[in-house]
Design a protein around this motif. Structure first.
Motif, mmCIF file in Angstrom:
data_model
loop_
_atom_site.group_PDB
_atom_site.id
_atom_site.type_symbol
_atom_site.label_atom_id
_atom_site.label_comp_id
_atom_site.label_asym_id
_atom_site.label_seq_id
_atom_site.Cartn_x
_atom_site.Cartn_y
_atom_site.Cartn_z
ATOM 1 N N TYR A 148 0.844 -1.196 0.000
ATOM 2 C CA TYR A 148 0.000 0.000 0.000
ATOM 3 C C TYR A 148 0.885 1.253 0.000
ATOM 4 O O TYR A 148 1.942 1.277 0.652
ATOM 5 C CB TYR A 148 -0.912 -0.027 1.239
ATOM 6 C CG TYR A 148 -2.035 0.973 1.176
ATOM 7 C CD1 TYR A 148 -2.926 0.975 0.104
ATOM 8 C CD2 TYR A 148 -2.201 1.905 2.179
ATOM 9 C CE1 TYR A 148 -3.954 1.899 0.049
ATOM 10 C CE2 TYR A 148 -3.232 2.832 2.127
ATOM 11 C CZ TYR A 148 -4.103 2.819 1.046
ATOM 12 O OH TYR A 148 -5.105 3.748 0.989
ATOM 13 N N TYR A 149 0.432 2.284 -0.735
ATOM 14 C CA TYR A 149 1.326 3.417 -1.042
ATOM 15 C C TYR A 149 1.830 4.195 0.182
ATOM 16 O O TYR A 149 2.835 4.878 0.120
ATOM 17 C CB TYR A 149 0.648 4.357 -2.044
ATOM 18 C CG TYR A 149 -0.387 5.260 -1.421
ATOM 19 C CD1 TYR A 149 -0.080 6.583 -1.114
ATOM 20 C CD2 TYR A 149 -1.661 4.780 -1.113
ATOM 21 C CE1 TYR A 149 -1.016 7.410 -0.519
ATOM 22 C CE2 TYR A 149 -2.592 5.607 -0.522
ATOM 23 C CZ TYR A 149 -2.271 6.918 -0.222
ATOM 24 O OH TYR A 149 -3.182 7.726 0.371
ATOM 25 N N VAL A 150 1.105 4.086 1.323
ATOM 26 C CA VAL A 150 1.577 4.856 2.488
ATOM 27 C C VAL A 150 2.864 4.275 3.085
ATOM 28 O O VAL A 150 3.551 4.952 3.842
ATOM 29 C CB VAL A 150 0.525 4.916 3.629
ATOM 30 C CG1 VAL A 150 -0.707 5.665 3.193
ATOM 31 C CG2 VAL A 150 0.177 3.538 4.147
ATOM 32 N N PHE A 151 3.163 3.032 2.741
ATOM 33 C CA PHE A 151 4.333 2.414 3.372
ATOM 34 C C PHE A 151 5.626 2.826 2.692
ATOM 35 O O PHE A 151 5.818 2.561 1.495
ATOM 36 C CB PHE A 151 4.232 0.882 3.319
ATOM 37 C CG PHE A 151 3.078 0.310 4.102
ATOM 38 C CD1 PHE A 151 2.865 0.699 5.423
ATOM 39 C CD2 PHE A 151 2.223 -0.620 3.532
ATOM 40 C CE1 PHE A 151 1.817 0.158 6.147
ATOM 41 C CE2 PHE A 151 1.180 -1.156 4.248
ATOM 42 C CZ PHE A 151 0.961 -0.768 5.559
ATOM 43 N N ARG A 152 6.511 3.398 3.481
ATOM 44 C CA ARG A 152 7.854 3.630 2.938
ATOM 45 C C ARG A 152 8.601 2.299 2.967
ATOM 46 O O ARG A 152 9.371 1.961 2.084
ATOM 47 C CB ARG A 152 8.565 4.659 3.819
ATOM 48 C CG ARG A 152 9.954 4.965 3.341
ATOM 49 C CD ARG A 152 10.429 6.293 3.844
ATOM 50 N NE ARG A 152 11.813 6.517 3.493
ATOM 51 C CZ ARG A 152 12.630 7.243 4.196
ATOM 52 N NH1 ARG A 152 12.216 7.837 5.295
ATOM 53 N NH2 ARG A 152 13.871 7.409 3.821
ATOM 54 N N TYR A 153 8.384 1.529 4.056
ATOM 55 C CA TYR A 153 8.979 0.194 4.191
ATOM 56 C C TYR A 153 7.841 -0.818 4.301
ATOM 57 O O TYR A 153 7.220 -0.918 5.369
ATOM 58 C CB TYR A 153 9.847 0.112 5.453
ATOM 59 C CG TYR A 153 10.897 1.190 5.527
ATOM 60 C CD1 TYR A 153 12.013 1.139 4.713
ATOM 61 C CD2 TYR A 153 10.765 2.262 6.421
ATOM 62 C CE1 TYR A 153 12.974 2.130 4.769
ATOM 63 C CE2 TYR A 153 11.724 3.254 6.493
ATOM 64 C CZ TYR A 153 12.828 3.185 5.666
ATOM 65 O OH TYR A 153 13.774 4.159 5.720
ATOM 66 N N PRO A 154 7.531 -1.572 3.257
ATOM 67 C CA PRO A 154 6.430 -2.550 3.353
ATOM 68 C C PRO A 154 6.654 -3.488 4.542
ATOM 69 O O PRO A 154 7.761 -4.008 4.736
ATOM 70 C CB PRO A 154 6.511 -3.299 2.017
ATOM 71 C CG PRO A 154 7.197 -2.353 1.094
ATOM 72 C CD PRO A 154 8.168 -1.566 1.938
ATOM 73 N N PRO A 155 5.614 -3.677 5.388
ATOM 74 C CA PRO A 155 5.801 -4.385 6.662
ATOM 75 C C PRO A 155 5.740 -5.913 6.527
ATOM 76 O O PRO A 155 4.722 -6.532 6.827
ATOM 77 C CB PRO A 155 4.646 -3.861 7.517
ATOM 78 C CG PRO A 155 3.576 -3.551 6.513
ATOM 79 C CD PRO A 155 4.246 -3.165 5.234
ATOM 80 N N TYR A 156 6.838 -6.521 6.100
ATOM 81 C CA TYR A 156 6.894 -7.983 5.964
ATOM 82 C C TYR A 156 6.578 -8.663 7.300
ATOM 83 O O TYR A 156 5.843 -9.642 7.363
ATOM 84 C CB TYR A 156 8.286 -8.419 5.469
ATOM 85 C CG TYR A 156 8.487 -9.921 5.507
ATOM 86 C CD1 TYR A 156 7.743 -10.757 4.669
ATOM 87 C CD2 TYR A 156 9.402 -10.515 6.378
ATOM 88 C CE1 TYR A 156 7.899 -12.136 4.705
ATOM 89 C CE2 TYR A 156 9.568 -11.892 6.422
ATOM 90 C CZ TYR A 156 8.809 -12.698 5.578
ATOM 91 O OH TYR A 156 8.963 -14.070 5.624
ATOM 92 N N ASP A 157 7.127 -8.110 8.373
ATOM 93 C CA ASP A 157 6.989 -8.731 9.698
ATOM 94 C C ASP A 157 5.517 -8.903 10.089
ATOM 95 O O ASP A 157 5.121 -9.938 10.624
ATOM 96 C CB ASP A 157 7.659 -7.876 10.777
ATOM 97 C CG ASP A 157 9.062 -7.466 10.396
ATOM 98 O OD1 ASP A 157 9.516 -7.882 9.324
ATOM 99 O OD2 ASP A 157 9.677 -6.713 11.163
ATOM 100 N N LEU A 158 4.717 -7.867 9.800
ATOM 101 C CA LEU A 158 3.304 -7.929 10.185
ATOM 102 C C LEU A 158 2.562 -8.953 9.329
ATOM 103 O O LEU A 158 1.724 -9.718 9.824
ATOM 104 C CB LEU A 158 2.659 -6.551 10.058
ATOM 105 C CG LEU A 158 3.303 -5.447 10.909
ATOM 106 C CD1 LEU A 158 2.534 -4.140 10.776
ATOM 107 C CD2 LEU A 158 3.377 -5.863 12.385
ATOM 108 N N SER A 159 2.894 -8.971 8.040
ATOM 109 C CA SER A 159 2.250 -9.951 7.156
ATOM 110 C C SER A 159 2.661 -11.367 7.555
ATOM 111 O O SER A 159 1.852 -12.293 7.505
ATOM 112 C CB SER A 159 2.649 -9.692 5.706
ATOM 113 O OG SER A 159 2.268 -8.394 5.339
ATOM 114 N N LEU A 160 3.914 -11.521 7.941
ATOM 115 C CA LEU A 160 4.388 -12.848 8.358
ATOM 116 C C LEU A 160 3.647 -13.306 9.620
ATOM 117 O O LEU A 160 3.164 -14.440 9.690
ATOM 118 C CB LEU A 160 5.907 -12.808 8.609
ATOM 119 C CG LEU A 160 6.526 -14.076 9.203
ATOM 120 C CD1 LEU A 160 6.328 -15.288 8.288
ATOM 121 C CD2 LEU A 160 8.037 -13.883 9.466
#
Ligand code: GMT
Length: 386
Positions: free
Chosen positions: A64-76
């Motif tokens: 999603y465009y608001v993420f500067r760093y896509p949150p892999y940890d949360l998805s994991l």
């Protein structure tokens, strides 16, 4: 037939010894009749072809465009919880504390206490990342909240306690190699591609990061080669590789050195060597030295981290203080000039790998831990059930 346990495994799928150990463990557990679910962003590189009882669940990261760093940890963490619920996992076994143990902690909050978390510490998750104030407290929390914590050497356990003030139990689970893959291979032919019959072959296999002190490998080789004819084979790739290639050119020894790049069939490649050089600054275990040992190749390396727990000085190799390239070169020369000593070391390597670091031993240790945290009796596991 019902599986004994349903085990989720998360590791770094594409690099490093921790990923290798996690994947090989998963394969062995599946062979023993457990159901294993790998949860990661890609298929673990050592998984290979289809295996009965093994499943893979891919983590999709939100971009999603608001993420500067896509949150892999949360998805994991979310994926771990989904897989645990859908598949009825008993255990989530995570390799490497950051971020995997933290994600497992979050998953457990979503699933409930029926899901047990086992965290295996591998090395720089403690020796580097746990020293970082931006991560330290989170790593301590994830370790303390795991149902069991294992460490790949006593030295890593000691450092975990020291750096993070951890007092809880930590099980020692040494790494292992699959002895059906790691045994001395017939390597005469491929060895002759690099070395003449009278030349000794020194090998270094790593990810060429500063911690491996690859410069020291070059120094050791240079000293050895001045005393007797030898060839140096480098295997792997990483940030320090260009510097090393440059240094070798400057020293004018290009004709004595070969770079093989990344190799899959490490057992075959290691079998070409007379010695493995591992002069690391830090090494919680040093899986490559075990791979070499299982192929009958002694290691000359440093008294760093967990290396002395693996390489017995004078028995399965030789160890010197970090940076003492003169001493490490002398050990190589001593071995190369004394064929009786070399043969003794080779036999001791094969024996030690088979007895102290067998896959059976390590797999059984992990199974005991799983059943212990589940508060269930360890059944008589039948390897024939796979
Ligand atoms: O921690 C790292 O540098 C990466 C990690 C890995 O994934 O390969 O290596 C560590 O874990 C290995 C498997 O347990 C050990 O054999 C390595 O010694 C250890 N590396 C270090 O401690 C530098």
């Amino acid at each position: 037939m019902e599986p004994f346990l349903k085990i989720g495994i998360t590791c770094y799928p594409s690099l490093g010894g921790s990923g290798v150990v996690a994947t090989e463990l998963g394969k062995l557990l599946a062979e023993k009749g457990h159901e294993v679910h790998f949860i990661s962003h890609s298929v673990p590189f050592r998984l290979g072809s289809y295996h009965k009882n093994i499943f893979y669940h891919e983590v999709q990261v939100s971009d999603y465009y608001v993420f500067r760093y896509p949150p892999y940890d949360l998805s994991l963490a979310t994926k771990m919880a989904q897989v645990a619920k859908n598949e009825g996992l008993d255990i989530l076994h995570v390799h490497y504390a950051v971020p995997h143990a933290v994600c497992a902690f979050l998953a457990k909050q979503m699933v409930g206490d029926s899901l047990k978390v086992v965290t295996t510490l591998h090395g720089t998750d403690i020796t580097v990342l746990a020293q970082d104030e931006s991560l330290k407290d989170l790593i301590r929390l994830a370790i303390n909240e795991s149902d069991a914590v294992t460490s790949v050497s006593s030295d890593l356990t000691r450092e975990t306690r020291e750096v993070l003030d951890i007092v809880r139990d930590i099980d020692l689970t040494y790494n292992f190699v699959d002895e059906r893959v790691y045994y001395p291979r017939e390597a005469k032919e491929c060895r002759s591609d690099f070395a003449d019959p009278g030349e000794k072959v020194l090998m270094h296999i790593s990810n060429f990061r500063p911690v491996k002190r690859v410069n020291d490998v070059v120094d050791i080789f240079y000293r050895v080669n001045q005393e007797l004819p030898a060839k140096m084979l480098f295997v792997g790739e990483g940030p320090d590789l260009p510097k090393i290639q440059h240094k070798i050119k400057e020293m004018g020894i290009e004709d004595r050195v070969h770079f093989l790049g990344k190799q899959d069939d490490i057992a075959h490649v290691i079998s070409m060597a007379d010695v493995l050089l591992l002069p690391s600054e830090k090494e919680s275990f040093g899986l490559v030295a075990l791979e070499a040992m299982a192929c009958g190749v002694p290691t000359v390396g440093t008294v760093a981290g967990g290396i002395p727990e693996l390489v017995k000085h004078g028995e399965t190799g030789f160890l010197a203080p970090i940076g003492d390239t003169e001493q490490m070169a002398q050990y190589c020369i001593q071995m190369f000039k004394n064929s009786e000593l070399a043969a003794r070391l080779r036999e001791a390597c094969l024996d030690r790998a088979r007895t102290e670091f067998s896959s059976e031993l390590t797999t059984a240790t992990y199974e005991e831990i799983y059943y212990r945290v589940l508060n269930r009796k360890l059944p008589a596991l039948d390897p024939a059930c796979s």
